[in-house]
Scaffold this active site. Sequence first.
Site, PDB file in Angstrom:
ATOM      1  CB  SER A  35     -17.479  90.824  96.071  1.00  0.00           C
ATOM      2  OG  SER A  35     -18.472  89.950  95.572  1.00  0.00           O
ATOM      3  CG  ASP A 326     -14.330  83.707  92.746  1.00  0.00           C
ATOM      4  OD1 ASP A 326     -15.500  83.901  92.347  1.00  0.00           O
ATOM      5  OD2 ASP A 326     -13.771  84.467  93.566  1.00  0.00           O
ATOM      6  CG  HIS A 329     -16.648  87.148  92.494  1.00  0.00           C
ATOM      7  ND1 HIS A 329     -16.175  86.367  93.524  1.00  0.00           N
ATOM      8  CD2 HIS A 329     -17.426  88.104  93.059  1.00  0.00           C
ATOM      9  CE1 HIS A 329     -16.629  86.837  94.675  1.00  0.00           C
ATOM     10  NE2 HIS A 329     -17.405  87.873  94.421  1.00  0.00           N
TER      11      HIS A 329
END
Length: 351
Positions: A35, A326, A329
């Site tokens: 991600s 978040d 990240h």
Amino acid sequence: MARNTIPSWLFFTQILLPVVEIAAKVPAIIVFGDSSVDAGNNNKISTILKSNFEPYGRDFEGGLPTGRFSNGRIPPDFISEAFGIKPTVPAYLDPIYNITDFASGVCFASAGTGYDNATSDVLSVIPLWEELKYYKDYQKKLRAYFGEEKANDILSEALYLMSLGTNDFLENYYTFFSDRSPEFTVEEYQRFLAGIAGKFITELYSLGARKISLGGVPPMGCLPLERTTNLLSGSDCVEEYNDVAKDFNGKLLELVVKLNKELPGIKLVLSNPYYILLEIIEKPSSFGFENVEVACCATGMFEMGYMCDQFNPFTCAIADKYVFWDSFHPSEKTNQIVSDHVVKNFLAEFL
């Protein structure tokens, strides 16, 4: 719910500057990983691990939630721009793009994946070796469109970015349901993962890749989620996880040295984010940040993915004040800082 994907990032600069475009020798950016670099491939697969909804992407061009796990752009986008190619690197599974778009940059990454196939199984995401299958399909399309000679030139001169590894530890090895921790000691698992990385890079090399950046893992014990679960120690960083990250990066460096000797013509570099990212986390104000222990989205303590949605009343107003978007990240501002630094200090030999 299992712990979700987190980034295996890059680096930082002392001050935030626009990424400087450079007349580059690199015609394309080709991306593999998790991600930290997924531009939206997970949007098109059956998994709960997605970010194609608000407030993700609220600072992206047009305010679009693209599937990037950020409020805006991610490192491959900034790196591509810095190399004078284009401002964003599209996801291979995004149907709005075609081979003409992918010729100058393409992302095969899948949020939640790792080196270990067992890691990708946790949230039903794309395994690393399936990312390679997509790359082979991309090669065929590239050759069909441009012809053998031009396509081979693009593939051999492109810069390949790899960014993964953290999920293998936090989403797999250290979870309660892990099959890996009874099977391996931590050091054995690190060597197991490094072995997979070596096989993957060797396979990429056999397919024509020559310029490769292998990303290390960050001080993963300092991510907001890990601090949240470390309440008994005052929400400090989890030093055990940080030590594992340092040791694993050391093994990746050994791999880089080895493969540079064994594979003629390869230019393989290790992008080790550990110490510099730790400095950002320990001295956020030096880099213009006000918040590091919690993230911008929702309460900033444990949310990501579907728990970080537009209906949560706690999401911050200005993401640029936060190191993290978040609980796993970084914010777009952090991504820009680290990308600028990695271009200037680690990818300069590819210019």
